[in-house]
Motif scaffolding. Structure first.
Motif, PDB file in Angstrom:
ATOM      1  N   LEU A  65       0.842  -1.208   0.000  1.00  0.00           N
ATOM      2  CA  LEU A  65       0.000   0.000   0.000  1.00  0.00           C
ATOM      3  C   LEU A  65       0.871   1.250   0.000  1.00  0.00           C
ATOM      4  CD1 LEU A  65      -2.718  -1.075   2.581  1.00  0.00           C
ATOM      5  CD2 LEU A  65      -3.047  -0.726   0.141  1.00  0.00           C
ATOM      6  N   ARG A  82       0.969   4.582  -2.298  1.00  0.00           N
ATOM      7  CA  ARG A  82       0.724   5.839  -1.593  1.00  0.00           C
ATOM      8  C   ARG A  82       1.894   6.806  -1.791  1.00  0.00           C
ATOM      9  NH1 ARG A  82       1.307   8.017   3.649  1.00  0.00           N
ATOM     10  NH2 ARG A  82       2.688   6.315   4.214  1.00  0.00           N
ATOM     11  N   LYS A 127      -3.896  11.961  -1.206  1.00  0.00           N
ATOM     12  CA  LYS A 127      -4.791  11.285  -0.264  1.00  0.00           C
ATOM     13  C   LYS A 127      -6.191  11.171  -0.857  1.00  0.00           C
ATOM     14  CE  LYS A 127      -4.899  11.507   4.735  1.00  0.00           C
ATOM     15  NZ  LYS A 127      -4.656  12.441   5.826  1.00  0.00           N
ATOM     16  N   LEU A 149      -6.227   8.519  -3.559  1.00  0.00           N
ATOM     17  CA  LEU A 149      -5.559   7.257  -3.220  1.00  0.00           C
ATOM     18  C   LEU A 149      -6.451   6.034  -3.429  1.00  0.00           C
ATOM     19  CD1 LEU A 149      -2.922   6.103  -2.243  1.00  0.00           C
ATOM     20  CD2 LEU A 149      -3.731   6.274   0.084  1.00  0.00           C
ATOM     21  N   PRO A 150      -7.720   6.063  -3.050  1.00  0.00           N
ATOM     22  CA  PRO A 150      -8.547   4.860  -3.275  1.00  0.00           C
ATOM     23  C   PRO A 150      -8.577   4.445  -4.741  1.00  0.00           C
ATOM     24  CG  PRO A 150      -9.671   6.347  -1.782  1.00  0.00           C
ATOM     25  CD  PRO A 150      -8.463   7.079  -2.275  1.00  0.00           C
ATOM     26  N   THR A 187      -5.007   3.129  -5.759  1.00  0.00           N
ATOM     27  CA  THR A 187      -4.736   1.825  -5.148  1.00  0.00           C
ATOM     28  C   THR A 187      -5.537   0.734  -5.836  1.00  0.00           C
ATOM     29  OG1 THR A 187      -4.504   3.027  -3.073  1.00  0.00           O
ATOM     30  CG2 THR A 187      -4.587   0.647  -2.941  1.00  0.00           C
ATOM     31  N   THR A 188      -6.810   1.031  -6.092  1.00  0.00           N
ATOM     32  CA  THR A 188      -7.664   0.040  -6.771  1.00  0.00           C
ATOM     33  C   THR A 188      -7.108  -0.281  -8.147  1.00  0.00           C
ATOM     34  OG1 THR A 188      -9.571   0.939  -5.603  1.00  0.00           O
ATOM     35  CG2 THR A 188     -10.011  -0.437  -7.507  1.00  0.00           C
ATOM     36  N   PHE A 240      -3.695  -2.422  -7.856  1.00  0.00           N
ATOM     37  CA  PHE A 240      -3.744  -3.814  -7.390  1.00  0.00           C
ATOM     38  C   PHE A 240      -4.663  -4.672  -8.250  1.00  0.00           C
ATOM     39  CE2 PHE A 240      -2.077  -1.678  -3.614  1.00  0.00           C
ATOM     40  CZ  PHE A 240      -0.927  -2.430  -3.470  1.00  0.00           C
TER      41      PHE A 240
END
Lengths: 184, 265
Positions: free
Chosen positions: B74, B78, B92, B95-96, B99-100, B103
């Motif tokens: 993560l 980040r 920030k 970030l979701p 990150t999605t 990954f």
């Protein structure tokens, strides 16, 4: 021959690789939504919380250390102030003691001086008394001796005692008057 | 996958695009049809979700074991994507999404070299396209929200500091590159890399299988061994590509968002 035919057939049946089938889109969205929700709603908030806690912990530790340092500094200053005060106090006591000692010494010296003066004066007085006594004795002796001597020299007794004594005394006073300035 | 038409006996079948369109297993003909590629995707989705949910189920201040690994992954997104490109605050915020993207793409890429799966979930256009469209929507939304609709379009189509006549040439180019080419390249860069990587692996391993076990010509055996070795080397190379493509896709998404947020050109 057969191989080529199969390949061609397969190519004909095969959908275009750049045009998605509806179910391809649907399952892609399903995967996206699942992973997205897991990260967005669950994993990342938890991760952020832990990161925040860690930051807080570190900052808290730093603040605590700073506080402790400030306290130590304050204690040190207090201690220094007290020490300086104690030193000043000690110096003051020492000065007082010294002054007092000096005063005692002066006093003692004065007293000793007075005592010595008194002793000397007493001795002088005693000496004076003895001298007066001796002079008186000597004067009586000398008178008698002189009269003896004179009577022997003259060879005759001198009846008139009163006249005799007056003459001798007068003679001795004259002697005293002559010798006194030289003695004193 | 090659075994589908093994009736041809000793004939060698080079891999083709048909590789990526296996038979539908369930719900054929509906929008919920499932074939092997969809299964691989769903499996990898579950793996990613379960891994991170388990690793971060009750994260500790001092991470241990699997939490360490999850935090490491993560943190990669980040720090090295979100914060490097977008800065602390905006990083920030997005970030979701980043990150999605990272990954999901990485997991669906890696399935290409996982034994028994042997199929990248991103080798079908649907997933790259959906992710590119989401990125497209997000960076345009971020730009419009940050600058307003008019200024956002103006900054993108009529970048300042250029003599007026140049816009005749520049504006169509900008329109094309920002609003058309970006999502298309995002889609096909990923799709193309994964498809070709898979084809290369199938080619080498299929050839080794054919030369070592399906025909009896002895002189082809060393070639089969060589092909196997090449397959192994390309598997390692694929690992790199799989990571790199996930990284590039996510990085570009961050760069596009960053570009949309800031008016300066």
């Amino acid at each position: 021959m057969t191989t080529i035919q199969t390949v061609v057939l397969a190519a004909e049946e095969t959908p275009s690789p750049v045009l998605p089938q509806p179910y391809d889109i649907v399952w892609s969205l399903v995967c996206l939504v699942i992973v997205g929700l897991v990260f967005w709603k669950k994993v990342l908030p938890l991760f952020q919380k832990v990161l925040n806690e860690r930051t807080e912990r570190i900052e808290g530790g730093i603040a605590k250390a700073e506080q402790a340092q400030a306290q130590a500094q304050q204690a040190l200053e207090e201690y220094r102030a007290q020490l300086a005060e104690a030193r000043a106090e000690a110096a003051r006591i020492r000065d007082d003691a010294r002054a007092e000692g000096q005063q005692i010494i002066d006093e003692m010296r004065a007293r000793a001086q007075a005592e010595s003066d008194r002793i000397v004066a007493q001795g002088r007085a005693q000496l004076e008394a003895q001298r007066v006594q001796i002079v008186a004795e000597l004067r009586a002796d000398l008178g008698r001796v002189a009269v003896d001597l004179a009577s022997r020299v003259v060879g005759e007794s001198l009846e008139d005692e009163a006249r005799q004594r007056g003459t001798v005394d007068r003679f001795l006073d004259e002697l005293d008057a002559v010798s006194a300035p030289a003695n004193k | 996958m090659l075994a589908s038409s093994s009736e041809g006996g000793s004939a060698y079948h080079p891999p083709s695009v048909a590789e990526f369109f296996p038979d539908v297993i369930l719900f054929a003909g509906t929008p919920f049809a499932i074939d092997r590629v969809m299964l691989v995707r769903l499996l990898m989705t579950v793996v990613v979700a379960v891994f991170f949910l388990v690793a971060m189920r009750s994260p500790k201040l001092v991470p241990r074991g699997v939490q360490n690994a999850a935090e490491y992954f993560l943190d990669f997104v980040r720090k090295h994507i979100a914060e490097d490109i977008l800065g602390r605050e905006q990083g920030k915020r997005f970030l979701p999404l980043l990150t999605t993207l990272f990954f999901l793409i990485f997991a669906c890429n890696v399935s290409g070299i996982i034994p028994l799966l042997n199929m990248p979930g991103t080798a079908r256009v649907g997933l790259p396209m959906v992710l590119a469209v989401v990125t497209y929507i997000v960076f345009n939304y971020a730009g419009i929200k940050a600058q307003g609709f008019g200024p956002y379009l103006k900054n993108n189509l009529f970048p300042p500091g250029v003599p007026k006549p140049v816009y005749i040439l520049l504006t169509p180019v900008e329109l094309l590159s920002t609003f058309v080419i970006r999502p298309v390249t995002l889609t096909f860069r990923l799709l193309g890399n994964m498809m070709s990587g898979h084809l290369v692996l199938v080619l080498f391993f299929g050839a080794s299988w054919y030369m070592l076990f399906q025909i009896s010509d002895l002189w082809l055996k060393p070639v089969g061994v060589l092909s196997l070795a090449m397959g192994f080397v390309f598997t390692l190379f694929e690992m790199l590509v799989q990571f790199l493509q996930a990284y590039i896709f996510t990085l570009l998404a961050a760069v596009y968002i960053d570009g949309a947020l800031h008016a300066e050109h």
